[in-house]
Design an enzyme around this catalytic site. Structure first.
Site: not given
Length: 235
Positions: A217, A43, A90, A204, A87, A24, A20
């Site tokens: 993350r 973007r 997290s 989390d 995908r 990363r 996402g």
């Protein structure tokens, strides 16, 4: 070149990993791929193509939530001919035994989104992973002695919920964790007849209230990335 991805035809591999966070994506490309080339910065959503153990693989950031990942998955499949999408994201744990940094393989996903209510009026569609990818990921995780959980997750439209105890109802029905994208990925994969899987790292816990930092993350989920690459490299 599509509306949201600046790549030319041929610059994106048939296998794409989908974090996402665009940073990363950059970190994965720079640390795991050989000769990574950035094909898009539209973007600020970075996309890279490189090689891993001789296999051509792309990494494409998707942003947060169903609307954002839907844009990228649609364009990757329809405009660039992508056949396998994994995908790597997290998630927040809903179960006491699903602990921080554990791996979750999403066999299927529930959702509180109207994503499929609009597609299937007065009916329910069950977004489900590709069986071959799921089995390969589970077997490889066991071989690597990873702390892995497999089952159903929740894809939610809300990060901040008005009722802080809503998660407990899902937990009672065995839902492992919550995230915000997988229902869209699995639905579109089914629609276009391609393979998809979500591999998630618990960042989390709604049970214990433990949490990792945003920096961690972004850059420290290397176990999940290594697993995902191990799954797709032999396709």
């Amino acid at each position: 070149m599509s509306v949201h991805i600046a790549a030319k035809l041929g610059e994106i591999a048939e296998i794409v990993l989908l974090p996402g966070d665009p940073l990363r994506a950059k970190w994965i490309a720079e640390n795991f791929l050989e000769n990574p080339i950035c094909y898009s910065t539209v973007r600020g959503m970075y996309g890279y193509t490189g090689e891993y153990q001789g296999k051509r693989i792309s990494i494409q950031g998707t942003g947060m939530g169903i609307p954002s990942i839907s844009i990228y998955v649609n364009e990757l499949i329809q405009e660039y001919g992508v056949k396998t999408l994994v995908r790597i994201g997290s998630a927040g744990s809903y179960q006491e035994d699903v602990k921080i940094r554990d791996i979750v393989l999403a066999m299927s996903t529930c959702t509180d989104s109207s994503l499929n209510a609009n597609r299937f009026p007065n009916a329910n569609f069950a977004p489900t992973s590709d069986a071959s990818l799921f089995l390969k990921a589970y077997q490889l995780a066991k071989e690597k002695n990873l702390s892995v959980h497999a089952g159903s997750i929740l894809t939610s439209d809300e990060f901040y919920n008005d009722d802080p105890d809503t998660w407990k109802h899902w937990a009672k029905f065995g839902i492992l964790c919550v995230e915000m994208e997988t229902a869209a990925l699995y639905t579109l994969a089914a629609k276009f007849k391609v393979k998809a899987l979500s591999i998630l790292t618990i960042s989390d816990s709604l049970v214990t209230k433990e949490a990792t930092s945003s920096e961690e993350r972004q850059t420290s989920f290397s176990t999940m990335v290594d697993l995902a690459l191990g799954v797709v490299v032999n396709i």
